[in-house]
Design a protein around this motif. Structure first.
Motif, PDB file in Angstrom:
ATOM      1  N   THR A  88      10.349 -59.302 -49.321  1.00  0.00           N
ATOM      2  CA  THR A  88      11.232 -58.165 -49.590  1.00  0.00           C
ATOM      3  C   THR A  88      11.157 -57.751 -51.056  1.00  0.00           C
ATOM      4  OG1 THR A  88      12.705 -58.797 -47.782  1.00  0.00           O
ATOM      5  CG2 THR A  88      13.632 -57.365 -49.498  1.00  0.00           C
ATOM      6  N   CYS A 123      10.987 -64.481 -46.457  1.00  0.00           N
ATOM      7  CA  CYS A 123      11.511 -63.117 -46.375  1.00  0.00           C
ATOM      8  C   CYS A 123      12.054 -62.583 -47.695  1.00  0.00           C
ATOM      9  CB  CYS A 123      12.544 -63.032 -45.258  1.00  0.00           C
ATOM     10  SG  CYS A 123      11.790 -63.398 -43.645  1.00  0.00           S
ATOM     11  N   ILE A 175      19.991 -61.005 -46.890  1.00  0.00           N
ATOM     12  CA  ILE A 175      18.831 -61.156 -46.018  1.00  0.00           C
ATOM     13  C   ILE A 175      18.864 -62.487 -45.259  1.00  0.00           C
ATOM     14  CG2 ILE A 175      16.297 -61.264 -45.959  1.00  0.00           C
ATOM     15  CD1 ILE A 175      16.428 -59.704 -48.699  1.00  0.00           C
ATOM     16  N   SER A 202       9.347 -58.821 -44.476  1.00  0.00           N
ATOM     17  CA  SER A 202      10.017 -57.975 -45.462  1.00  0.00           C
ATOM     18  C   SER A 202      11.118 -57.121 -44.839  1.00  0.00           C
ATOM     19  CB  SER A 202       9.012 -57.049 -46.151  1.00  0.00           C
ATOM     20  OG  SER A 202       9.699 -56.180 -47.032  1.00  0.00           O
ATOM     21  N   ALA A 203      12.307 -57.229 -45.411  1.00  0.00           N
ATOM     22  CA  ALA A 203      13.429 -56.391 -44.966  1.00  0.00           C
ATOM     23  C   ALA A 203      13.158 -54.916 -45.253  1.00  0.00           C
ATOM     24  CB  ALA A 203      14.716 -56.829 -45.664  1.00  0.00           C
TER      25      ALA A 203
END
Length: 181
Positions: free
Chosen positions: A119, A115, A9, A85-86
């Motif tokens: 995630t 992030c 990420i 968020s991925a």
């Protein structure tokens, strides 16, 4: 069994540098995990954060590109997100992983308190088993806390046993190598 992925990420040129807590260790660990995943046939999926046109951190900008030591191989999936968020629905990654029957996500990258945290929470909410290898995520100092404090707070207190399994690096490598058998 292909029910696990290594999710890398936001390891982008503009933020993957010595300003990060434990940069060299983080860099070496992420590089090792990518190599082990590839050797073992575990899919490596990359995500890049796009801050929007004119930000200097958007599609086409040098800082947006993935850090050269982690560069995706031909054919490896790369998703672009405009949210923390991925795994947010708008990214398409959660649908992609669910469609492939993925159950476990080994999450690495940047930044711990933005992030990566978002995630991990989203992955937990979606029913994925979130695995976080030690010293494979990092962040910068802020006016509220040092990068080391942020790393330790999330990895050693907040996530483990609640939203994820925070595991030693050796266990993460072993988990990836077992997929080869």
């Amino acid at each position: 069994m292909k029910n696990m992925v290594l999710l890398v990420i936001d390891t982008q040129k503009g933020i993957t540098d010595a300003r990060l807590f434990a940069f060299e260790k983080i860099r070496d660990n992420i590089r090792t995990l990518i190599e082990k995943a590839r050797e073992s046939g575990v899919e490596v999926v990359f995500v890049q954060h796009d801050d929007g046109e004119g930000s200097g951190f958007s599609v086409g900008d040098k800082d947006f590109e993935i850090f050269e030591e982690f560069r995706p191989n031909d054919g490896e999936k790369v998703f672009v997100k405009k949210v923390n968020s991925a795994l947010h629905k708008s990214v398409g990654l959660s649908d992609y992983l669910s469609g492939k029957g993925v159950k476990k996500i080994v999450a690495v990258g940047l930044q711990t308190n933005f992030c990566i945290d978002a995630t991990i929470h989203t992955g937990f909410d979606l029913g994925f088993e979130m695995l976080v290898p030690a010293y494979a995520n990092s962040t910068f100092d802020s006016e509220y806390m040092s990068a080391e404090t942020a790393y330790r707070y999330y990895n050693e207190f907040l996530w483990n046993g609640r939203f994820a399994k925070c595991i030693p690096m050796d266990d993460a490598v072993r988990l990836l190598e077992e997929r080869r058998k």
